[in-house]
Write an enzyme that holds these catalytic residues in place. Structure first.
Site, PDB file in Angstrom:
ATOM      1  N   HIS A 123       0.876  -1.172   0.000  1.00 32.61           N
ATOM      2  CA  HIS A 123       0.000   0.000   0.000  1.00 32.61           C
ATOM      3  C   HIS A 123       0.917   1.227   0.000  1.00 32.61           C
ATOM      4  O   HIS A 123       2.019   1.178   0.543  1.00 32.61           O
ATOM      5  CB  HIS A 123      -0.828  -0.061   1.290  1.00 32.61           C
ATOM      6  CG  HIS A 123      -1.931   0.934   1.394  1.00 32.61           C
ATOM      7  ND1 HIS A 123      -1.723   2.253   1.706  1.00 32.61           N
ATOM      8  CD2 HIS A 123      -3.273   0.794   1.250  1.00 32.61           C
ATOM      9  CE1 HIS A 123      -2.887   2.880   1.758  1.00 32.61           C
ATOM     10  NE2 HIS A 123      -3.845   2.017   1.484  1.00 32.61           N
ATOM     11  N   ASP A 198       3.102  -4.282   8.048  1.00 32.84           N
ATOM     12  CA  ASP A 198       1.846  -3.560   7.879  1.00 32.84           C
ATOM     13  C   ASP A 198       0.713  -4.575   8.018  1.00 32.84           C
ATOM     14  O   ASP A 198       0.498  -5.402   7.131  1.00 32.84           O
ATOM     15  CB  ASP A 198       1.849  -2.896   6.495  1.00 32.84           C
ATOM     16  CG  ASP A 198       0.488  -2.308   6.122  1.00 32.84           C
ATOM     17  OD1 ASP A 198      -0.494  -2.528   6.863  1.00 32.84           O
ATOM     18  OD2 ASP A 198       0.422  -1.643   5.073  1.00 32.84           O
ATOM     19  N   GLN A 201      -4.558  -5.188   6.719  1.00 32.25           N
ATOM     20  CA  GLN A 201      -5.530  -6.131   6.161  1.00 32.25           C
ATOM     21  C   GLN A 201      -5.547  -7.450   6.934  1.00 32.25           C
ATOM     22  O   GLN A 201      -6.413  -8.292   6.687  1.00 32.25           O
ATOM     23  CB  GLN A 201      -5.203  -6.443   4.696  1.00 32.25           C
ATOM     24  CG  GLN A 201      -5.444  -5.313   3.738  1.00 32.25           C
ATOM     25  CD  GLN A 201      -6.920  -4.931   3.628  1.00 32.25           C
ATOM     26  OE1 GLN A 201      -7.811  -5.759   3.787  1.00 32.25           O
ATOM     27  NE2 GLN A 201      -7.169  -3.667   3.373  1.00 32.25           N
ATOM     28  N   LYS A 224     -10.363  -1.074  10.235  1.00 29.37           N
ATOM     29  CA  LYS A 224     -10.409  -2.279   9.402  1.00 29.37           C
ATOM     30  C   LYS A 224     -10.685  -3.532  10.229  1.00 29.37           C
ATOM     31  O   LYS A 224     -10.727  -4.633   9.712  1.00 29.37           O
ATOM     32  CB  LYS A 224      -9.124  -2.412   8.591  1.00 29.37           C
ATOM     33  CG  LYS A 224      -9.038  -1.296   7.545  1.00 29.37           C
ATOM     34  CD  LYS A 224      -7.943  -1.471   6.552  1.00 29.37           C
ATOM     35  CE  LYS A 224      -7.975  -0.291   5.564  1.00 29.37           C
ATOM     36  NZ  LYS A 224      -6.832  -0.283   4.666  1.00 29.37           N
ATOM     37  N   CYS A 362      -4.680   2.268  -3.843  1.00 23.08           N
ATOM     38  CA  CYS A 362      -3.495   2.836  -3.184  1.00 23.08           C
ATOM     39  C   CYS A 362      -2.302   1.897  -3.277  1.00 23.08           C
ATOM     40  O   CYS A 362      -1.498   1.793  -2.336  1.00 23.08           O
ATOM     41  CB  CYS A 362      -3.764   3.152  -1.716  1.00 23.08           C
ATOM     42  SG  CYS A 362      -5.145   4.234  -1.428  1.00 23.08           S
TER      43      CYS A 362
HETATM   44  C1  LIG Z   1      -5.853   0.443   4.571  1.00 25.33           C
HETATM   45  C2  LIG Z   1      -4.451   0.067   4.484  1.00 25.33           C
HETATM   46  C3  LIG Z   1      -3.440   0.931   4.898  1.00 25.33           C
HETATM   47  C4  LIG Z   1      -3.722   2.324   5.376  1.00 25.33           C
HETATM   48  O1  LIG Z   1      -4.540   2.350   6.493  1.00 25.33           O
HETATM   49  P1  LIG Z   1      -5.143   3.726   7.032  1.00 25.33           P
HETATM   50  O2  LIG Z   1      -6.197   3.280   7.967  1.00 25.33           O
HETATM   51  O3  LIG Z   1      -5.692   4.458   5.831  1.00 25.33           O
HETATM   52  O4  LIG Z   1      -4.054   4.475   7.690  1.00 25.33           O
HETATM   53  C5  LIG Z   1      -2.145   0.481   4.843  1.00 25.33           C
HETATM   54  N1  LIG Z   1      -1.847  -0.741   4.394  1.00 25.33           N
HETATM   55  C6  LIG Z   1      -2.789  -1.599   3.982  1.00 25.33           C
HETATM   56  C7  LIG Z   1      -2.394  -2.966   3.529  1.00 25.33           C
HETATM   57  C8  LIG Z   1      -4.127  -1.233   4.007  1.00 25.33           C
HETATM   58  O5  LIG Z   1      -5.052  -2.080   3.590  1.00 25.33           O
END
Ligand SMILES: *Cc1c(COP(=O)(O)O)cnc(C)c1O
Length: 404
Positions: A123, A198, A201, A224, A362
């Site tokens: 992302h 990260d 997800q 999320k 993104c």
């Molecule tokens: C949504 C997402 C982000 C960003 O999250 P925010 O809540 O917009 O800060 C980063 N990495 C992944 C894999 C995502 O799905």
């Protein structure tokens, strides 16, 4: 036994209509819906507990502080972190990664000419912070194969004497493939790299144990995983967090302030400048308690059922390419259809009450890898059902007929 229809009853929004049709919410990769318990928790805070934290001597402030710190402990348990002070509240994944990038650069742990390794499926939130952190870093990308599986065996080829950090997504928001992060982290650590994952997800689909992973930083967003927007988490291993300078300056993060010099508060407060999102933190704790009240193995088995059903249906559609071919994947489905624009698919499905995402998600580099500028993406949560998938495929096939 896990029952998605019971879960659905906990989410008020799932019973509303969109464009005269029952809502089919397949945009969980962008944000998830909130259960009544989370909505009620926020309401209760503002109705009976609202005060600033870590400030007043008065009863209400002490109560709010207590609840806020209990929320931190709930997050600690959720990630199996060692200390609750390893948990920093942020706005979300994006801010968590920006914090790490900025502080590592300020500390000189990342310097001009240093290299970091990300994956090809990041992302933008795990690319751009490294580009604007104040030092000129070289970013290398660990490739994925045509099925979207990370080529972990290629990691050693990318590591040089200047490589300092590996920053990888746990699950790509485009591919839905669960990266095998334990061996990846092990390999990176053996080469002396810092590691960041990260988890945006991942947290709503797989269980995470930061001690078992032995990762340095793990980031995720509340929204999320059925919590409100504007609250997120950075897990940071204490040895490293202690070495890092603050991200932002202001109230709460200080120990002593004069015009000549300021000394900083202890962890985690050093990284929490200003009044935090108190209601958000309480909502997040309630969401985590809610989510973990279902057995993760049962959730996984159920989501595997959804995934299997969807893949079969996708495979039957002529001219459709589904990204992410892996045994180990979650129900996040990005697809492109020959001769049909994803935006048109999204618009037609919306008319039938179905919410999906369209665009580059993104994650432009991975779009480029597959020679695409965008896809349609249906991303499911544990409250989605086979009946919804049947309806979705019915409408998708119909949309393709119209658009081709
Ligand atoms: C949504 C997402 C982000 C960003 O999250 P925010 O809540 O917009 O800060 C980063 N990495 C992944 C894999 C995502 O799905």
């Amino acid at each position: 036994m896990f029952n998605a229809n019971e879960i659905r009853n906990d989410f008020p929004i799932l019973s509303r209509e969109i464009n005269g049709k029952p809502l089919v919410y397949f945009d969980n990769g962008a944000t998830t819906q909130k259960p009544s318990s989370v909505i009620e928790r926020i309401k209760k805070y503002y109705e009976t507990e609202n005060a600033n934290v870590h400030r007043g001597v008065h009863k209400l402030s002490a109560l709010a502080t207590d609840e806020f710190e209990k929320a931190r402990e709930t997050v600690r348990k959720f990630l199996n972190a060692k200390n609750s002070s390893d948990i920093i509240f942020t706005k979300g994944t994006t801010e968590s990664i920006n914090l790490v990038a900025s502080s590592l650069c300020k500390a000189g742990l990342l310097d001009d000419g240093d290299e970091i390794i990300v994956t090809e499926a990041e992302h933008h939130a795990n690319i751009v912070p490294w580009q604007i952190c104040g030092k000129k870093l070289k970013i290398k990308a660990l490739p994925v194969d045509d099925g979207g599986n990370l080529q972990i065996e290629k990691l050693p080829e990318l590591i040089t004497g200047r490589t300092k950090l590996l920053a990888a997504t746990h699950i790509s928001n485009v591919l839905g493939v669960v990266n095998d992060i334990k061996p990846l982290i092990d390999k990176a650590k053996n080469a002396g790299l810092l590691t960041l994952i990260d988890g945006a997800q991942a947290v709503a689909h797989v269980s995470v144990d930061v001690q078992e992973l032995d990762v340095d930083f793990y980031a995720f967003s509340g929204h999320k995983i059925f919590a409100p927007t504007g609250i997120g988490v950075l897990y940071g291993k204490r040895e490293i967090m202690e070495k890092l300078p603050p991200y932002q300056g202001g109230g709460e993060m200080i120990d002593q302030v004069s015009f000549e010099e300021t000394t900083f508060n202890e962890l985690p407060y050093k990284f929490e400048a200003g009044t935090p999102n108190i209601a958000g933190a309480l909502g997040l704790a309630t969401a985590l308690e809610y989510f973990t009240s279902s057995d993760i193995n049962e959730i996984n088995a159920y989501e595997d059922e959804l995934t299997k059903f969807a893949i079969e249906k996708f495979s039957a559609i002529e001219g459709l390419t589904l990204l992410g071919k892996s045994e180990n994947r979650v129900p996040v489905f990005s697809f492109a259809i020959e001769g049909v624009h994803h935006y048109d698919v999204g618009t037609l499905l919306d008319a039938s009450g179905i919410a999906i995402r369209t665009g580059h998600h993104c994650a432009q580099p991975i779009m480029k890898h597959f020679g695409l500028t965008g896809t349609a993406r249906a991303s499911l949560a544990f409250y989605n059902t086979i009946e919804e998938l049947e309806y979705f495929f019915d409408k998708l096939n119909h949309a393709i007929k119209i658009l081709k």
